[in-house]
Design a protein around this motif. Structure first.
Motif, PDB file in Angstrom:
ATOM      1  N   VAL A  76       0.840  -1.204   0.000  1.00  0.00           N
ATOM      2  CA  VAL A  76       0.000   0.000   0.000  1.00  0.00           C
ATOM      3  C   VAL A  76       0.871   1.248   0.000  1.00  0.00           C
ATOM      4  O   VAL A  76       1.744   1.403   0.856  1.00  0.00           O
ATOM      5  CB  VAL A  76      -0.906   0.021   1.249  1.00  0.00           C
ATOM      6  CG1 VAL A  76      -1.733   1.300   1.285  1.00  0.00           C
ATOM      7  CG2 VAL A  76      -1.813  -1.200   1.271  1.00  0.00           C
TER       8      VAL A  76
ATOM      9  N   LEU B  17      -3.705   0.104  -3.169  1.00  0.00           N
ATOM     10  CA  LEU B  17      -3.294  -1.297  -3.097  1.00  0.00           C
ATOM     11  C   LEU B  17      -2.693  -1.687  -4.440  1.00  0.00           C
ATOM     12  O   LEU B  17      -3.369  -1.645  -5.464  1.00  0.00           O
ATOM     13  CB  LEU B  17      -4.489  -2.191  -2.782  1.00  0.00           C
ATOM     14  CG  LEU B  17      -5.058  -2.132  -1.362  1.00  0.00           C
ATOM     15  CD1 LEU B  17      -5.775  -0.821  -1.101  1.00  0.00           C
ATOM     16  CD2 LEU B  17      -6.016  -3.285  -1.129  1.00  0.00           C
TER      17      LEU B  17
ATOM     18  N   ALA C   5      -1.054  -4.643   3.497  1.00  0.00           N
ATOM     19  CA  ALA C   5      -2.511  -4.570   3.436  1.00  0.00           C
ATOM     20  C   ALA C   5      -3.151  -5.651   4.311  1.00  0.00           C
ATOM     21  O   ALA C   5      -4.363  -5.665   4.479  1.00  0.00           O
ATOM     22  CB  ALA C   5      -2.990  -4.714   1.998  1.00  0.00           C
TER      23      ALA C   5
END
Lengths: 134, 622
Positions: free
Chosen positions: B368, B457, B554
């Motif tokens: 991320v 992401l 993430a």
């Protein structure tokens, strides 16, 4: 000699009470933070003694005296910041915040938000906070 | 004292996959035993104590030496993963200091820095990581299943790997998954980038936040110009489907109360978590949950050419060893623990299910990028579910030949992720600007209502060198700990780089005089220059757009036992049955052969429900 009266008086000054968002400090919470700061390794003795002296002077002189005697002293300014952080975040030196007082920390009031982890109600997030003033 | 138990189906792990399989198979009358390494059952009282832990330290969940885990939120630190010395020749020298966390870890292009290690964790207790998932319930895109065929990305020896199933194969299972975990979805459905739907969401969508509405207005007509293919792509804000209740009562859960703590804990269980199905399955006399029971070996009959699994050996927290036997075995312990367990299980001269040598390999996450800003107008973050919208329109495109795609998650949680705010800003203003009193209160109030972040992401390619292996170090029960190697390949780096550029483009629409602070010291591998040329690198002072150094995890652990139709290059087949064993299934995102950008839980759910159906059919034919 540390007194709760000096701690509340100093807290009022360093937090700028009354604020539009906060009219007065909770004296019970003041006692909690005073105790927890001591347990958290923050020695308030010299800070509150200095403040006690400043508070004897006319209030109009307090900002200048604070700047010279407390902000001008890196040690005392560091301790003063710990007092501010206690009220803002609930963290008192090395002592974590207490769950019972979590909701009363000032950051949530100033953010016009609510404390994370505390249920508020469905859907409010679609709108600005009530009476949004920024 | 050791004992042996018998049943039809043995499941390892009571996370979302294990809970759903136990519930589905149990409902069909199958005799099921679930082994769960952590504590349980966990009821309302546990939730309240976890919420109190969160209020005090930010870390809800206790650490147990018998079932340890990697770093927890904020202060609850625990280093469970052993970090592998690098073995790849192109990487730089490796520190020999065992206490040097960064130096021992995987190093990209010879550079050592924060962020070059695997940053995602998982929970080891009944309910698994759904205790602290966000609830985002996106479907993957049709092209996500065929990345290699559609785009043929190649970086050196790295390339993509198609799924043996398609979106159309999975579509009805997605619908069932949305019903099962209770997804509130936008009334218009998801109709972007090839997604089709044959069923409606079971609940209306969660309202978009005030902040989302300002993003939508700012992005009106905006296009993202991708430099790899010199083509414009629309930037559209979409409401996010979420497994939290917009209507009271669905799944026995209350409406979302906007507590703004979905991660790490929902205080009212308005968000789905696997304890819901554990509670239902626990009511069945044919389903048994054995908690504090840590699986340590899969047993196989090597005298039988079919190599059937014959049992699971496990240890209880008192250290005693036991065995459970059944007809079919399912490993549902998540990508790292599934791989660890398989690699600890001998099978002749190799280990169980590892004729392809792919067990543990291709470990991935959705790294991320965090870009955060102080906008001109107040957006009033720190309110509502942590995220209610995202930009999904950049999750697919011809650029995927050259770089990974990304999805953009718009945060309702201010700067809590990148800077641990609102707790940090008061200290910063005192330290940097000497503020106190009313001036401090005014500045804190002004800043907090303008703090906003975007988390992107990024998509990685499978890399066989990013992997789980077995360490010589052991946990509190003497079971070896997993050793991890991980990094970001160029495909993923270019994805992060484009994501940063797109995030800055958005914030520039919300800030009249943007000043950007970059912190790229740990992965300044050249690729970022592409995007810096169209940004305005600024100084630290007066910055209002910040790019956090490196990447964050993430929590999306993927890829350690990938599915494929070729037993020579994959671990499970399209039905999630292990190649080379007649009665072993692996479930969870460890099965993913490529990773795309969609948060994995809905796909994990769909695959678990499909596996339950397959296993039930196999049982009736046995």
């Amino acid at each position: 000699m540390i007194s709760i009266a000096d701690f509340i008086s100093f807290s009022n000054f360093v937090l700028g009470i009354p604020l539009p968002q906060v009219s007065e400090l909770d004296p019970n919470l003041a006692q909690v933070y005073l105790t927890n700061l001591g347990q958290g390794g923050v020695d308030l003795t010299n800070l509150l003694a200095t403040w006690h002296g400043i508070a004897q002077q006319p209030p109009a002189q307090w900002p200048a005296l604070f700047d010279s005697q407390i902000k001008g002293n890196p040690t005392l300014w560091g301790v003063a910041q710990q007092v501010v952080l206690a009220w803002y975040t609930g963290v008192c030196g090395n002592t974590p915040r207490e769950a019972a007082y979590y909701e009363q920390t000032l950051v949530w009031v100033l953010a016009q938000a609510h404390p994370m982890g505390v249920p508020l109600g469905f859907g409010y997030w679609q709108y600005p906070p009530p009476g949004a003033n920024q | 004292m050791s004992q042996t138990l018998d049943c039809d189906v043995v499941i390892v792990g009571a996370g979302i996959s294990g809970a759903l399989l136990a519930w589905k198979l149990g409902s069909a009358g199958v005799k099921v035993i679930v082994l769960e390494s952590g504590p349980g059952p966990l009821a309302l009282a546990n939730r309240q104590s976890y919420v109190n832990n969160f209020k005090v330290t930010g870390a809800p969940y206790p650490i147990n030496p018998q079932a340890p885990k990697e770093e927890d939120f904020f202060t609850n630190t625990s280093n469970y993963y052993v970090e592998a010395p690098t073995t790849r020749p192109e990487q730089g020298p490796v520190s020999t200091n065992p206490n040097d966390r960064f130096g021992q870890y995987n190093i990209i292009n010879g550079q050592v820095g924060s962020g070059d290690w695997f940053q995602s964790n998982y929970e080891r207790q009944s309910g698994g990581s759904t205790w602290h998932w966000l609830g985002t319930s996106l479907r993957l895109l049709p092209n996500d299943f065929q990345l290699q065929t559609m785009y043929n990305p190649v970086y050196g020896t790295l390339h993509a790997y198609d799924w043996p199933i398609t979106y159309n194969n999975l579509e009805s299972w997605y619908g069932l998954a949305e019903q099962t975990i209770g997804v509130s979805g936008p009334d218009t459905g998801e109709s972007y980038l090839g997604i089709t739907r044959s069923s409606n969401y079971p609940m209306p969508g969660i309202p978009q936040s005030y902040l989302d509405q300002q993003f939508t207005a700012a992005l009106q007509g905006q296009q993202f110009n991708d430099l790899w293919v010199n083509k414009n792509f629309p930037m559209l804000v979409s409401p996010t489907p979420q497994a939290r209740n917009s209507a009271p009562g669905y799944g026995g859960r209350p409406q979302c109360q906007g507590s703004t703590s979905c991660i790490p804990i929902c205080p009212v269980q308005a968000k789905y978590d696997a304890t819901q199905h554990i509670a239902m399955a626990s009511q069945m006399s044919n389903v048994q949950f054995l908690t504090q029971s840590v699986a340590c070996q899969v047993l196989v009959d090597t005298t039988n050419p079919a190599l059937p699994i014959t049992g699971i050996q496990y240890k209880t927290w008192d250290g005693a060893s036991h065995t459970v036997t059944g007809k079919i075995y399912i490993l549902a312990a998540h990508a790292v623990e599934n791989a660890k367990l398989l690699l600890l299980s001998p099978c002749g001269t190799i280990t169980v299910a590892n004729q392809s040598d792919q067990v543990g390999r291709n470990l991935a996450d959705h790294p991320v990028s965090l870009v955060y800003a102080q906008t001109d107008n107040p957006l009033y973050g720190y309110r509502g579910p942590l995220s209610t919208s995202g930009v999904e329109s950049l999750r697919d495109g011809s650029f995927r030949t050259y770089r990974g795609a990304f999805r953009m998650e718009i945060g309702n949680d201010g700067w809590s992720w990148p800077t641990n705010d609102p707790y940090t800003t008061p200290q910063t203003l005192m330290t940097n600007e000497g503020l106190y009193g009313q001036a401090l209160a005014n500045a804190v109030a002004y800043n907090l209502v303008r703090q906003t972040r975007i988390g992107c992401l990024a998509e990685q390619l499978p890399n066989p060198d990013f992997r789980v292996t077995i360490s010589s170090q052991v946990d509190g029960l003497g079971i070896p700990r997993p050793m991890l190697s991980y990094g970001i390949d160029p495909y993923g780096q270019y994805s992060l780089s484009a994501a940063v550029a797109a995030s800055i483009q958005i914030f520039k629409r919300m800030i009249a005089k943007p000043v950007i602070q970059y912190n790229y010291t740990c992965w300044s591998t050249g690729d970022l220059v592409i995007d810096q040329t169209r940004s305005d690198p600024g100084s630290e002072q007066n910055a209002n757009i910040f790019v956090r150094e490196g990447w964050a995890g993430a929590g999306h652990l993927m890829g350690t036992h990938r599915m494929g139709s070729d037993p020579g290059t994959s671990v499970v087949d399209g039905t999630q049955k292990a190649h080379g064993h007649p009665n072993l299934y692996l479930v969870g995102s460890g099965n993913w052969p490529s990773y795309a950008t969609g948060n994995p839980t809905l796909t994990i759910t769909a695959l678990a429900l499909w596996a339950a159906d397959t296993i039930q059919k196999q049982l009736t034919s046995m």
